[in-house]
Scaffold this motif. Structure first.
Motif, PDB file in Angstrom:
ATOM      1  N   ARG A  95       0.992  -1.135   0.019  1.00  0.00           N
ATOM      2  CA  ARG A  95       0.142  -0.256  -0.063  1.00  0.00           C
ATOM      3  C   ARG A  95       0.786   1.257  -0.014  1.00  0.00           C
ATOM      4  O   ARG A  95       0.621   2.149  -0.785  1.00  0.00           O
ATOM      5  CB  ARG A  95      -0.900  -0.022   1.315  1.00  0.00           C
ATOM      6  CG  ARG A  95      -1.780   0.952   1.291  1.00  0.00           C
ATOM      7  CD  ARG A  95      -3.268   0.971   1.997  1.00  0.00           C
ATOM      8  NE  ARG A  95      -4.174   2.003   2.089  1.00  0.00           N
ATOM      9  CZ  ARG A  95      -4.267   2.700   2.871  1.00  0.00           C
ATOM     10  NH1 ARG A  95      -3.954   2.354   4.111  1.00  0.00           N
ATOM     11  NH2 ARG A  95      -5.086   3.982   2.813  1.00  0.00           N
ATOM     12  N   GLU A  96       1.903   1.243   0.892  1.00  0.00           N
ATOM     13  CA  GLU A  96       2.702   2.510   0.933  1.00  0.00           C
ATOM     14  C   GLU A  96       3.286   2.760  -0.628  1.00  0.00           C
ATOM     15  O   GLU A  96       3.364   4.017  -0.996  1.00  0.00           O
ATOM     16  CB  GLU A  96       3.889   2.376   1.919  1.00  0.00           C
ATOM     17  CG  GLU A  96       3.450   2.403   3.479  1.00  0.00           C
ATOM     18  CD  GLU A  96       4.540   2.058   4.378  1.00  0.00           C
ATOM     19  OE1 GLU A  96       5.489   2.961   4.563  1.00  0.00           O
ATOM     20  OE2 GLU A  96       4.477   0.843   4.742  1.00  0.00           O
ATOM     21  N   ALA A  97       3.896   1.815  -1.015  1.00  0.00           N
ATOM     22  CA  ALA A  97       4.421   1.851  -2.224  1.00  0.00           C
ATOM     23  C   ALA A  97       3.654   2.550  -3.237  1.00  0.00           C
ATOM     24  O   ALA A  97       3.787   3.271  -3.996  1.00  0.00           O
ATOM     25  CB  ALA A  97       5.218   0.615  -2.561  1.00  0.00           C
ATOM     26  N   MET A  98       2.548   1.838  -3.397  1.00  0.00           N
ATOM     27  CA  MET A  98       1.438   2.269  -4.369  1.00  0.00           C
ATOM     28  C   MET A  98       0.917   3.567  -4.236  1.00  0.00           C
ATOM     29  O   MET A  98       0.879   4.325  -5.064  1.00  0.00           O
ATOM     30  CB  MET A  98       0.209   1.321  -4.248  1.00  0.00           C
ATOM     31  CG  MET A  98       0.531  -0.350  -4.794  1.00  0.00           C
ATOM     32  SD  MET A  98       1.107  -0.163  -6.313  1.00  0.00           S
ATOM     33  CE  MET A  98      -0.349  -0.287  -7.086  1.00  0.00           C
ATOM     34  N   LEU A  99       0.838   4.080  -2.909  1.00  0.00           N
ATOM     35  CA  LEU A  99       0.275   5.443  -2.433  1.00  0.00           C
ATOM     36  C   LEU A  99       1.575   6.444  -3.377  1.00  0.00           C
ATOM     37  O   LEU A  99       1.107   7.498  -3.933  1.00  0.00           O
ATOM     38  CB  LEU A  99       0.472   5.741  -1.064  1.00  0.00           C
ATOM     39  CG  LEU A  99      -0.786   5.509  -0.480  1.00  0.00           C
ATOM     40  CD1 LEU A  99      -0.861   5.523   0.996  1.00  0.00           C
ATOM     41  CD2 LEU A  99      -1.964   6.464  -1.035  1.00  0.00           C
ATOM     42  N   ASP A 135      12.412  -7.081  -9.781  1.00  0.00           N
ATOM     43  CA  ASP A 135      11.502  -5.941  -9.054  1.00  0.00           C
ATOM     44  C   ASP A 135      11.232  -4.392  -9.691  1.00  0.00           C
ATOM     45  O   ASP A 135      10.086  -4.087  -9.579  1.00  0.00           O
ATOM     46  CB  ASP A 135      12.029  -5.960  -7.509  1.00  0.00           C
ATOM     47  CG  ASP A 135      11.785  -7.226  -6.876  1.00  0.00           C
ATOM     48  OD1 ASP A 135      11.121  -8.187  -7.113  1.00  0.00           O
ATOM     49  OD2 ASP A 135      12.183  -7.380  -5.615  1.00  0.00           O
ATOM     50  N   ALA A 136      12.275  -4.171 -10.064  1.00  0.00           N
ATOM     51  CA  ALA A 136      12.265  -2.950 -10.840  1.00  0.00           C
ATOM     52  C   ALA A 136      11.302  -3.033 -12.123  1.00  0.00           C
ATOM     53  O   ALA A 136      10.448  -1.988 -12.451  1.00  0.00           O
ATOM     54  CB  ALA A 136      13.753  -2.106 -11.368  1.00  0.00           C
ATOM     55  N   LEU A 137      11.358  -3.919 -12.706  1.00  0.00           N
ATOM     56  CA  LEU A 137      10.631  -4.245 -13.932  1.00  0.00           C
ATOM     57  C   LEU A 137       9.056  -4.249 -13.568  1.00  0.00           C
ATOM     58  O   LEU A 137       8.319  -3.616 -14.278  1.00  0.00           O
ATOM     59  CB  LEU A 137      10.741  -5.609 -14.702  1.00  0.00           C
ATOM     60  CG  LEU A 137      10.125  -6.010 -16.027  1.00  0.00           C
ATOM     61  CD1 LEU A 137      10.341  -4.934 -16.828  1.00  0.00           C
ATOM     62  CD2 LEU A 137      10.544  -7.088 -16.465  1.00  0.00           C
ATOM     63  N   LYS A 138       8.773  -4.955 -12.472  1.00  0.00           N
ATOM     64  CA  LYS A 138       7.306  -4.934 -11.919  1.00  0.00           C
ATOM     65  C   LYS A 138       6.669  -3.765 -11.671  1.00  0.00           C
ATOM     66  O   LYS A 138       5.820  -3.356 -11.858  1.00  0.00           O
ATOM     67  CB  LYS A 138       7.327  -5.685 -10.645  1.00  0.00           C
ATOM     68  CG  LYS A 138       6.983  -7.367 -10.964  1.00  0.00           C
ATOM     69  CD  LYS A 138       7.008  -7.948  -9.656  1.00  0.00           C
ATOM     70  CE  LYS A 138       7.251  -9.383  -9.370  1.00  0.00           C
ATOM     71  NZ  LYS A 138       7.539  -9.808  -8.220  1.00  0.00           N
ATOM     72  N   ALA A 163       3.704   1.194 -12.677  1.00  0.00           N
ATOM     73  CA  ALA A 163       3.699   2.500 -12.712  1.00  0.00           C
ATOM     74  C   ALA A 163       2.847   2.887 -14.413  1.00  0.00           C
ATOM     75  O   ALA A 163       2.218   3.846 -14.467  1.00  0.00           O
ATOM     76  CB  ALA A 163       5.134   3.224 -12.715  1.00  0.00           C
ATOM     77  N   GLU A 164       3.253   2.374 -15.274  1.00  0.00           N
ATOM     78  CA  GLU A 164       2.778   2.452 -16.544  1.00  0.00           C
ATOM     79  C   GLU A 164       1.185   2.210 -16.678  1.00  0.00           C
ATOM     80  O   GLU A 164       0.514   2.720 -17.331  1.00  0.00           O
ATOM     81  CB  GLU A 164       3.550   1.741 -17.675  1.00  0.00           C
ATOM     82  CG  GLU A 164       4.957   2.480 -17.810  1.00  0.00           C
ATOM     83  CD  GLU A 164       5.849   1.735 -18.907  1.00  0.00           C
ATOM     84  OE1 GLU A 164       7.014   2.667 -19.450  1.00  0.00           O
ATOM     85  OE2 GLU A 164       5.539   0.610 -19.096  1.00  0.00           O
ATOM     86  N   GLN A 165       0.804   1.233 -15.923  1.00  0.00           N
ATOM     87  CA  GLN A 165      -0.680   0.946 -15.905  1.00  0.00           C
ATOM     88  C   GLN A 165      -1.339   2.021 -15.257  1.00  0.00           C
ATOM     89  O   GLN A 165      -2.657   2.191 -15.584  1.00  0.00           O
ATOM     90  CB  GLN A 165      -0.861  -0.504 -15.039  1.00  0.00           C
ATOM     91  CG  GLN A 165      -0.566  -1.763 -15.967  1.00  0.00           C
ATOM     92  CD  GLN A 165      -0.677  -3.112 -14.793  1.00  0.00           C
ATOM     93  OE1 GLN A 165      -1.229  -2.944 -13.705  1.00  0.00           O
ATOM     94  NE2 GLN A 165      -0.072  -3.989 -15.449  1.00  0.00           N
ATOM     95  N   MET A 166      -0.420   2.666 -14.494  1.00  0.00           N
ATOM     96  CA  MET A 166      -1.220   3.757 -13.562  1.00  0.00           C
ATOM     97  C   MET A 166      -1.199   5.188 -14.442  1.00  0.00           C
ATOM     98  O   MET A 166      -1.300   6.209 -14.072  1.00  0.00           O
ATOM     99  CB  MET A 166      -0.741   3.995 -12.502  1.00  0.00           C
ATOM    100  CG  MET A 166      -1.183   2.726 -11.488  1.00  0.00           C
ATOM    101  SD  MET A 166       0.129   2.696 -10.179  1.00  0.00           S
ATOM    102  CE  MET A 166      -0.692   3.798  -9.043  1.00  0.00           C
ATOM    103  N   ASN A 167      -0.522   5.089 -15.684  1.00  0.00           N
ATOM    104  CA  ASN A 167      -0.430   6.126 -16.657  1.00  0.00           C
ATOM    105  C   ASN A 167       0.780   7.174 -16.152  1.00  0.00           C
ATOM    106  O   ASN A 167       0.499   8.309 -16.455  1.00  0.00           O
ATOM    107  CB  ASN A 167      -1.495   6.864 -16.989  1.00  0.00           C
ATOM    108  CG  ASN A 167      -2.354   6.026 -18.113  1.00  0.00           C
ATOM    109  OD1 ASN A 167      -2.085   5.392 -18.715  1.00  0.00           O
ATOM    110  ND2 ASN A 167      -3.964   6.065 -17.656  1.00  0.00           N
TER     111      ASN A 167
END
Ligand SMILES: Nc1ncnc2c1ncn2[C@@H]1O[C@H](COP(=O)(O)OP(=O)(O)OP(=O)(O)O)[C@@H](O)[C@H]1O
Ligand SMILES: [Mg+2]
Length: 252
Positions: free
Chosen positions: A124-128, A149-152, A157-161
């Motif tokens: 959650r924190e990273a997603m925020l 992990d960087a690739l994920k 990030a790209e899915q979130m535009n």
């Protein structure tokens, strides 16, 4: 309105906080109105690394609705501005992370650049951190687990535009146990913003609670961070480092 740049990795311990502190310090020295926010709520390290572990008002107070964001902005003696998170577990319990977008929006009104130091993982924190970012900078080491992990993180990030500016490869030793830079570029399909070598001056700088760009501006790590900050700011790296930056720092 300022621009929010999240420094994030996926894997823990790769050098996000060191990168965030040094990039913020570079922007500050280049007279940009930047502030570094510690969004690693469970294990915050920014204030600790800059010598102010305990402060009266933290980001947690703001997210608990008790204080305004401008009350949680502190200046390191070098001039770098930070918004620390609380080290206390009790403060964490009362922290409403739902209020983070508003706090970041308010901070954007006060600053040209808001840098977010993110938590490890993709919880959650990273997603925020990602959700609140305009631009994203990925930090990795030159090892397969970190790059995976960087690739994920890039995909998310790209899915979130979000705009992924590029990748910082740090703690690089240049030995045969590391991935080659071209392999990292092929795997991540993003430009490398900079390569930061494994450099003991970084650990020394943490001991004296300052950025390595201040404590050892001529070190390889400091010079890399200067160029990385220039690229993030969209300026010519060599110009930024030689003219505006390290000559002045060196005299400090
Ligand atoms: N270029 C470098 N040379 C030598 N040591 C480094 C370098 N960069 C970072 N370190 C060391 O690596 C450790 C981890 O760095 P840092 O705290 O920045 O990682 P992080 O990704 O923020 O970790 P976390 O995921 O726990 O938040 C630190 O103790 C620091 O001293
Ligand atoms: Mg960290």
């Amino acid at each position: 309105m300022g621009r929010v740049i999240s420094i994030i990795s996926g894997k823990g311990g790769v050098g996000k906080t060191v990168s965030a502190i040094n990039i913020a310090a570079c922007f500050n020295r280049a007279k940009k109105n930047a502030v570094l926010v510690d969004c690693n709520f469970t294990t915050p390290n920014v204030a600790l690394s800059l010598g102010s572990p305990i402060v009266p008002v933290t980001l947690n107070h703001v997210l608990a609705g008790k204080k305004k964001i401008y009350e949680a902005v502190y200046k390191h003696y070098s001039g770098t501005k930070i918004v620390p998170s609380s080290l206390s577990l009790k403060a964490l319990k009362n922290t409403n992370l739902e209020n983070l977008p508003r706090a970041i929006r308010d901070l954007k009104k006060l600053s040209d650049i808001v840098i977010i130091d993110s938590a490890a993982g993709l919880g959650r924190e990273a997603m925020l951190s990602l959700e609140n970012a305009d631009d994203v900078v990925i930090v990795t080491n030159a090892e397969m687990p970190a790059v995976t992990d960087a690739l994920k993180t890039i995909k998310l990030a790209e899915q979130m535009n979000k705009n992924v500016l590029g990748v910082i490869v740090t703690r690089v030793r240049n030995d045969n146990k590391e991935l080659k830079m071209e392999n990292i570029v092929n795997l991540l399909e993003k430009p490398i913003l900079g390569i930061v070598p494994e450099d003991d001056h970084v650990r020394e700088s943490i001991m004296v609670r300052d950025a390595v760009v201040h404590t050892k501006p001529r070190s390889k790590a400091a010079q890399s961070y200067g160029r990385i900050a220039a690229k993030i700011a969209g300026e010519d790296a060599e110009d930024f480092v030689s003219k505006n930056f390290f000559s002045r720092l060196f005299r400090r």
